[in-house]
Design an enzyme around this catalytic site. Structure first.
Site, PDB file in Angstrom:
ATOM      1  N   LYS A  99       0.865  -1.195   0.000  1.00 26.12           N
ATOM      2  CA  LYS A  99       0.000   0.000   0.000  1.00 26.12           C
ATOM      3  C   LYS A  99       0.886   1.223   0.000  1.00 26.12           C
ATOM      4  CE  LYS A  99      -3.849   2.259   0.237  1.00 26.12           C
ATOM      5  NZ  LYS A  99      -3.365   2.959  -0.977  1.00 26.12           N
TER       6      LYS A  99
ATOM      7  N   GLN B 210       7.313   3.711   3.977  1.00 20.63           N
ATOM      8  CA  GLN B 210       5.892   3.338   4.004  1.00 20.63           C
ATOM      9  C   GLN B 210       5.658   2.049   4.793  1.00 20.63           C
ATOM     10  OE1 GLN B 210       3.967   5.527   1.618  1.00 20.63           O
ATOM     11  NE2 GLN B 210       2.303   5.019   3.003  1.00 20.63           N
TER      12      GLN B 210
ATOM     13  N   LYS C  29       5.350   1.746  -3.033  1.00 16.91           N
ATOM     14  CA  LYS C  29       5.316   3.128  -3.567  1.00 16.91           C
ATOM     15  C   LYS C  29       5.587   3.052  -5.056  1.00 16.91           C
ATOM     16  CE  LYS C  29       4.807   7.397  -2.144  1.00 16.91           C
ATOM     17  NZ  LYS C  29       4.070   7.897  -0.976  1.00 16.91           N
TER      18      LYS C  29
ATOM     19  N   GLY D 275      -2.616   8.445  -4.186  1.00 18.30           N
ATOM     20  CA  GLY D 275      -1.944   9.662  -4.625  1.00 18.30           C
ATOM     21  C   GLY D 275      -0.702   9.992  -3.820  1.00 18.30           C
ATOM     22  N   ASP D 276       0.057  10.935  -4.331  1.00 18.05           N
ATOM     23  CA  ASP D 276       1.200  11.550  -3.652  1.00 18.05           C
ATOM     24  C   ASP D 276       1.463  12.824  -4.457  1.00 18.05           C
ATOM     25  OD1 ASP D 276       3.402  10.779  -1.466  1.00 18.05           O
ATOM     26  OD2 ASP D 276       4.506  11.686  -3.105  1.00 18.05           O
TER      27      ASP D 276
ATOM     28  N   ASN E 219      -2.053  19.213  -1.531  1.00 16.99           N
ATOM     29  CA  ASN E 219      -3.083  18.512  -0.757  1.00 16.99           C
ATOM     30  C   ASN E 219      -2.792  18.502   0.741  1.00 16.99           C
ATOM     31  OD1 ASN E 219      -3.691  15.500   0.451  1.00 16.99           O
ATOM     32  ND2 ASN E 219      -5.427  16.393  -0.609  1.00 16.99           N
TER      33      ASN E 219
ATOM     34  N   SER F 129      -6.832   5.789   3.750  1.00 12.83           N
ATOM     35  CA  SER F 129      -6.845   4.931   2.563  1.00 12.83           C
ATOM     36  C   SER F 129      -7.243   3.507   2.953  1.00 12.83           C
ATOM     37  CB  SER F 129      -5.464   4.897   1.904  1.00 12.83           C
ATOM     38  OG  SER F 129      -5.283   5.990   1.026  1.00 12.83           O
TER      39      SER F 129
HETATM   40  P1  NDP Z   1       0.882  17.971  -4.001  1.00 18.22           P
HETATM   41  O1  NDP Z   1       1.350  17.631  -5.354  1.00 18.22           O
HETATM   42  O2  NDP Z   1      -0.572  18.164  -3.764  1.00 18.22           O
HETATM   43  O3  NDP Z   1       1.627  19.262  -3.448  1.00 18.22           O
HETATM   44  C1  NDP Z   1       3.003  19.319  -3.344  1.00 18.22           C
HETATM   45  C2  NDP Z   1       3.428  20.686  -2.851  1.00 18.22           C
HETATM   46  O4  NDP Z   1       4.808  20.663  -2.537  1.00 18.22           O
HETATM   47  C3  NDP Z   1       3.259  21.761  -3.909  1.00 18.22           C
HETATM   48  O5  NDP Z   1       3.010  22.985  -3.301  1.00 18.22           O
HETATM   49  C4  NDP Z   1       4.613  21.738  -4.608  1.00 18.22           C
HETATM   50  O6  NDP Z   1       4.950  22.928  -5.261  1.00 18.22           O
HETATM   51  C5  NDP Z   1       5.552  21.487  -3.452  1.00 18.22           C
HETATM   52  N1  NDP Z   1       6.733  20.743  -3.964  1.00 18.22           N
HETATM   53  C6  NDP Z   1       6.720  19.522  -4.491  1.00 18.22           C
HETATM   54  N2  NDP Z   1       7.956  19.154  -4.888  1.00 18.22           N
HETATM   55  C7  NDP Z   1       8.745  20.177  -4.622  1.00 18.22           C
HETATM   56  C8  NDP Z   1      10.133  20.392  -4.790  1.00 18.22           C
HETATM   57  N3  NDP Z   1      10.941  19.468  -5.329  1.00 18.22           N
HETATM   58  N4  NDP Z   1      10.614  21.556  -4.366  1.00 18.22           N
HETATM   59  C9  NDP Z   1       9.804  22.468  -3.823  1.00 18.22           C
HETATM   60  N5  NDP Z   1       8.485  22.321  -3.646  1.00 18.22           N
HETATM   61  C10 NDP Z   1       7.965  21.191  -4.021  1.00 18.22           C
HETATM   62  O7  NDP Z   1       1.447  16.792  -3.060  1.00 18.22           O
HETATM   63  P2  NDP Z   1       0.982  16.354  -1.599  1.00 18.22           P
HETATM   64  O8  NDP Z   1       0.489  17.521  -0.834  1.00 18.22           O
HETATM   65  O9  NDP Z   1       0.111  15.168  -1.753  1.00 18.22           O
HETATM   66  O10 NDP Z   1       2.357  15.833  -0.972  1.00 18.22           O
HETATM   67  C11 NDP Z   1       3.236  16.675  -0.239  1.00 18.22           C
HETATM   68  C12 NDP Z   1       4.147  15.830   0.637  1.00 18.22           C
HETATM   69  O11 NDP Z   1       3.355  15.050   1.537  1.00 18.22           O
HETATM   70  C13 NDP Z   1       5.027  14.820  -0.103  1.00 18.22           C
HETATM   71  O12 NDP Z   1       6.242  14.659   0.606  1.00 18.22           O
HETATM   72  C14 NDP Z   1       4.221  13.527   0.004  1.00 18.22           C
HETATM   73  O13 NDP Z   1       5.039  12.396  -0.129  1.00 18.22           O
HETATM   74  C15 NDP Z   1       3.683  13.666   1.414  1.00 18.22           C
HETATM   75  N6  NDP Z   1       2.505  12.881   1.758  1.00 18.22           N
HETATM   76  C16 NDP Z   1       1.368  12.947   1.004  1.00 18.22           C
HETATM   77  C17 NDP Z   1       0.250  12.221   1.384  1.00 18.22           C
HETATM   78  C18 NDP Z   1      -1.044  12.330   0.657  1.00 18.22           C
HETATM   79  O14 NDP Z   1      -2.014  11.743   1.120  1.00 18.22           O
HETATM   80  N7  NDP Z   1      -1.147  13.066  -0.425  1.00 18.22           N
HETATM   81  C19 NDP Z   1       0.277  11.308   2.536  1.00 18.22           C
HETATM   82  C20 NDP Z   1       1.516  11.372   3.302  1.00 18.22           C
HETATM   83  C21 NDP Z   1       2.565  12.125   2.890  1.00 18.22           C
HETATM   84  P3  NDP Z   1       4.877  23.000  -6.876  1.00 18.22           P
HETATM   85  O15 NDP Z   1       3.435  22.974  -7.211  1.00 18.22           O
HETATM   86  O16 NDP Z   1       5.569  24.258  -7.217  1.00 18.22           O
HETATM   87  O17 NDP Z   1       5.617  21.787  -7.373  1.00 18.22           O
HETATM   88  O1  2IT Z   2       3.070   8.914   1.687  1.00 20.54           O
HETATM   89  C1  2IT Z   2       1.931   8.485   1.885  1.00 20.54           C
HETATM   90  O2  2IT Z   2       1.605   7.914   2.940  1.00 20.54           O
HETATM   91  C2  2IT Z   2       0.929   8.687   0.826  1.00 20.54           C
HETATM   92  N1  2IT Z   2       1.223   9.297  -0.193  1.00 20.54           N
HETATM   93  C3  2IT Z   2      -0.451   8.096   0.971  1.00 20.54           C
HETATM   94  C4  2IT Z   2      -0.469   6.659   0.530  1.00 20.54           C
HETATM   95  C5  2IT Z   2      -1.814   6.027   0.459  1.00 20.54           C
HETATM   96  O3  2IT Z   2      -1.834   4.852   0.060  1.00 20.54           O
HETATM   97  O4  2IT Z   2      -2.830   6.637   0.779  1.00 20.54           O
END
Ligand code: NDP
Ligand code: 2IT
Length: 451
Positions: A95, A116, A131, A170-171, A246, A383
């Site tokens: 997952k 993860q 992943k 997603g991520d 997100n 999830s």
């Molecule tokens: P999104 O794509 O929705 O948003 C990512 C944000 O981070 C954007 O504002 C983006 O800016 C910025 N960003 C991404 N990459 C870079 C980079 N290399 N340098 C600078 N800024 C960056 O992703 P999420 O919000 O889903 O994910 C954000 C973090 O949270 C990640 O580390 C992800 O692994 C983690 N995460 C996500 C989960 C989820 O459920 N979605 C669960 C657990 C962890 P820009 O638009 O300019 O690229």
């Molecule tokens: O990093 C994370 O935990 C996620 N991007 C969410 C993974 C998931 O399966 O919901």
């Protein structure tokens, strides 16, 4: 057994990891953090060493790397690389999310997949670790291009996933739009409606209420627990949140709801500082609907400032810092600056956003520190609740899912604190979360024999 034996064991396996996976610096970093935490476990239970538990854990059960060809709007052929790392299935189907970002490579996917395993174990739910993703850049692409890319990506990925084998979500760069296209293609190829093959789906076709909010909300619930233990709360605190995707958006939403003031957020171009408080409706519209840059915020809110340079967001004085963008976005220098400015709590909404040195700075200075595996586990936890609803062919109310999320975050906090205490590092949630996550997976692997 001497402490030195445990230290030597961990160092030896770490060395083989760096040799066998050359140049994969992010993967090395994630492994190092966990290994260092586990020394007290091997001190107390040397039988894990006899079972070669680390040697087995650091080797993914399977890695799939594949070509993703697609046609852009000009009719030109584009080729990207796709990945899925199926790291560990000891406690449940693989997952973990899919990341679409130009920086994606084997190292990034393996660091995320390795983390993860332990995060998913900590949630208390039956999910293994995986992943995936691609070096595809969704920025500036049309909806049709994103759809064609997702269809091509899923045409290959569909051979390797399923509701009981591997369940992506997603991520970075993968949200509801992408999950929708991926799900449609999977359904077409499989010829049946297997809702539980992906999570983060739209609410009309098997998605769970509160999954969109879960990671950000969960991170703030975790902060709430850390503060509660010190007799404190979020009320009246100033908060800085990096990113504006997100995780960031829903971390800001929950922080505001709990009475905090959010004064800054960012994207990869720079950060917005709004001393009067970030207006979240504007950020949501700019990012979720219009897909614009965060800089556009200041056009609508002249009281706010835009600054080029993403990492400088950590120079803003705040009580609570929530790095919610990406790996290694918070350096040792930034951590020192936050400490100088009096930060009380830091919780990682992103995966591995603080460098190892930055984490040390927080721990040495007794900042309340919620590491990613614990603090952002709410996303994958919900999830797993989505999978449960899909299996039962039911959908639960928002309040019910949110209540379960809060309970899961409280449990993660207390289990991590207890493990830290038991293994001689009271209050150290990095060590606590790593150990608590590790033990369940290690014991399951041993019980299942050498497979
Ligand atoms: P999104 O794509 O929705 O948003 C990512 C944000 O981070 C954007 O504002 C983006 O800016 C910025 N960003 C991404 N990459 C870079 C980079 N290399 N340098 C600078 N800024 C960056 O992703 P999420 O919000 O889903 O994910 C954000 C973090 O949270 C990640 O580390 C992800 O692994 C983690 N995460 C996500 C989960 C989820 O459920 N979605 C669960 C657990 C962890 P820009 O638009 O300019 O690229
Ligand atoms: O990093 C994370 O935990 C996620 N991007 C969410 C993974 C998931 O399966 O919901």
């Amino acid at each position: 057994m001497s402490h030195q034996v445990a230290v030597d064991y961990v160092n030896h396996v770490y060395e083989t990891v760096t040799k066998r996976n050359p140049n994969e610096t992010e993967f090395h970093q994630a492994v190092k953090e966990i290994f260092d935490s586990l020394v007290p476990v091997f001190d107390q239970n040397p039988s894990y060493i006899d079972h070669a538990i680390l040697e087995r854990m650091v080797e993914p059960e399977r890695i799939i790397s594949f070509r993703v060809p697609w046609l852009d709007d000009e009719g030109k052929i584009q080729v990207n690389r796709g990945f899925r790392v199926q790291f560990n299935s000891a406690i449940g189907p693989y997952k973990g999310g899919l990341r679409f970002h130009p920086s994606v490579n084997a190292s990034i996917i393996k660091f995320l997949g390795f983390e993860q395993i332990f995060k998913n174990s900590l949630t208390g739910q039956p999910i293994g670790g995986g992943k995936g993703g691609s070096d595809f850049d969704p920025k500036g692409k049309s909806d049709n291009e994103v759809m064609r890319f997702c269809q091509s990506f899923m045409t290959e990925l569909s051979k390797h996933i399923g509701p009981d084998t591997d369940v992506p979500a997603g991520d970075i760069g993968v949200g509801a739009r992408e999950v929708g296209y991926l799900f449609g293609q999977y359904k077409k190829i499989q010829g049946g409606y297997q809702a539980g093959v992906l999570t983060g789906k739209g609410l009309g076709f098997g998605g769970s209420l509160a999954r969109t909010e879960a990671t950000g909300y969960g991170t703030v619930y975790f902060v709430q627990e850390m503060l509660k233990d010190k007799g404190d709360s979020l009320s009246g605190k100033t908060v800085v949140v990096s990113g504006s995707g997100n995780v960031s958006i829903y971390a800001m939403e929950k922080a505001l709801e709990l009475g905090a003031k959010v004064i800054a957020c960012s994207d990869s171009n720079g950060y917005v500082y709004d001393p009067t408080g970030i207006k979240l409706d504007t950020v949501k519209r700019l990012k979720e609907v219009e897909r614009k840059r965060i800089k556009a915020y200041v056009d609508e809110h002249p009281e706010a400032e835009f600054h080029v340079g993403f990492e400088n967001i950590w120079t803003i004085p705040c009580d609570i810092a929530l790095p919610c963008a990406t790996q290694n976005e918070l350096s040792e220098a930034s951590a020192k600056r936050l400490v100088e400015n009096g930060v009380i709590a830091v919780a990682e909404g992103a995966n591995m956003p603080s460098t190892l040195q930055a984490v040390d700075v927080f721990l040495e200075n007794k900042v309340l520190f919620g590491p990613a595996k614990a603090a952002n586990a709410g996303g994958v936890a919900v999830s797993a609740l989505e999978m449960a609803q899909n299996s039962a062919r039911l959908s639960w109310k928002f309040e019910d899912v949110d209540e379960k999320l809060q309970e899961i975050m409280r449990n993660i906090y207390h289990n991590s604190m207890q493990a830290a205490e038991k293994y001689g590092k009271p209050g150290n949630l990095v060590v606590g979360a790593n150990i608590a996550g590790f033990l369940k997976v290690a014991d399951a692997m041993i019980a299942q024999g050498l497979i």
